[in-house]
Design an enzyme around this catalytic site. Structure first.
Site, PDB file in Angstrom:
ATOM      1  N   MET A  15      -9.081  -3.399  -0.549  1.00 13.92           N
ATOM      2  CA  MET A  15      -8.027  -3.733  -1.517  1.00 13.92           C
ATOM      3  C   MET A  15      -8.081  -2.753  -2.676  1.00 13.92           C
ATOM      4  O   MET A  15      -9.112  -2.634  -3.353  1.00 13.92           O
ATOM      5  CB  MET A  15      -8.196  -5.173  -2.015  1.00 13.92           C
ATOM      6  CG  MET A  15      -7.933  -6.219  -0.946  1.00 13.92           C
ATOM      7  SD  MET A  15      -8.253  -7.913  -1.486  1.00 13.92           S
ATOM      8  CE  MET A  15     -10.053  -7.952  -1.410  1.00 13.92           C
ATOM      9  N   CYS A  98      -0.542  -0.426   4.940  1.00 19.55           N
ATOM     10  CA  CYS A  98      -0.116  -0.541   3.537  1.00 19.55           C
ATOM     11  C   CYS A  98       1.365  -0.189   3.398  1.00 19.55           C
ATOM     12  O   CYS A  98       1.813   0.859   3.879  1.00 19.55           O
ATOM     13  CB  CYS A  98      -0.954   0.384   2.660  1.00 19.55           C
ATOM     14  SG  CYS A  98      -0.536   0.269   0.908  1.00 19.55           S
TER      15      CYS A  98
END
Length: 334
Positions: A15, A98
């Site tokens: 993350m 992503c």
């Protein structure tokens, strides 16, 4: 170090701006066995000379650890993989999930699901540059390319490239019109599609990601796939990591006590601050430890407001943990 495939049974997702080395050091002391991931690192940044800074980690404690790369040029990714190899990461993962505009503009992340041949070439180039497992993290689809057949075509290319494992976020990504945050919430979850994909890939390790918030939910997923990957739930409520080792890895050792964890984090903060780190850069990852606990508000206040004040020292960690311990005693007495 050779990665034990069992490590993928439970992992903490990569993350951006969260899973830095300070976060991973903290998480590692909550779980000895969970597979931890770095933030995504672009292959371009590594080969431009950023490896020493971007790939540095606490080598003595963070294993098992995977590094996630972002890129779409096979030759460039091969060079970046060689650099990761020198830092002895246990696994090298390619980001094909992503959805951010910045990532799309660099032609990597989820937009690569539209180019399975290119991703396969990237995987082959990376595999040729290392003996460590090369894996892929992807979505179940993008935009209008979101049928089950589209996903299987993509995955079949990964199988042909001999990818080491797949981590599948059980949501498609809308690359136009939704922010990264909305892409984590708006497209519906489709766990059953991932379960069916596991049957399709056979022995290839397949881990599921997306919307998993509790260990009970992990238990259900593990009836169908090889592993679970938690992201924001593990970050916002890191206390759930206390139970991971016994529950999923058969480690009967007692979880670390709050007293021991406090001492570890104080010592770590002291060392890192001598190297120029700020206290708030370390303790911000610990905020969720008070999740749902008595005194959580005061605990968070100490580690946010007080940690940025001039002269803030690691003693602040001890003060915050006293609040947690008092809250635990109160809960046990009630």
């Amino acid at each position: 170090m050779i990665l034990d495939p069992k490590a993928r049974t439970f992992s903490v997702a990569p993350m951006m701006e969260w899973t830095d080395k300070n976060c991973r050091f903290f998480h590692r002391h909550l779980s000895r066995h969970a597979l931890l991931f770095t933030e995504m690192v672009t292959s371009a940044a590594l080969i431009r000379g950023g490896a020493d800074w971007l790939l540095n980690y606490n080598d003595d404690v963070e294993h098992p650890i995977a590094v996630q790369l972002g890129g779409s040029d096979p030759a460039e990714l091969a060079k970046a993989t060689s650099l990761c190899d020198q830092f002895k990461y246990d696994e090298i993962n390619l980001n094909v999930g992503c959805p951010s505009d910045r990532v799309q503009s660099g032609k990597f992340g989820a937009c690569l699901m539209a180019e399975p041949e290119l991703v396969a070439d990237c995987v082959r180039a990376m595999r040729d540059a290392t003996d460590r497992p090369v894996t892929v993290k992807c979505r179940i689809g993008i935009d209008d390319q979101d049928s089950e057949e589209d996903l299987r075509i993509f995955v079949d290319h990964m199988l042909e490239a001999k990818v080491g494992a797949l981590y599948v976020h059980a949501r498609k990504a809308w690359l136009k019109g939704l922010s990264p945050k909305e892409n984590r919430e708006v497209p519906p979850l489709d766990y059953d599609r991932v379960y069916r994909l596991k049957k399709h890939v056979g022995d290839l390790p397949l881990m599921i990601n997306g919307g998993i918030e509790t260990l009970e939910q992990c238990d259900e997923h593990l009836q169908h796939v090889d592993g679970v990957m938690l992201g924001r739930a593990a970050y916002h409520n890191p206390g759930l990591l206390f139970d991971v080792d016994q529950r999923y890895f058969g480690d009967k050792s007692e979880s670390i006590s709050l007293d021991s964890l406090c001492e570890v984090m104080m010592n770590y903060a002291e060392i890192q601050m001598t190297k120029g780190a700020k206290l708030n850069q370390i303790v911000r990852h610990m905020l969720g430890l008070g999740f749902g606990k008595p005194g959580a508000r005061r605990y968070r206040q100490l580690l946010t407001v007080e940690a940025v004040k001039p002269g803030a020292s690691p003693q602040l960690i001890a003060d915050a943990f006293e609040i947690l311990k008092a809250g635990r005693l109160l809960a046990e007495a009630s």
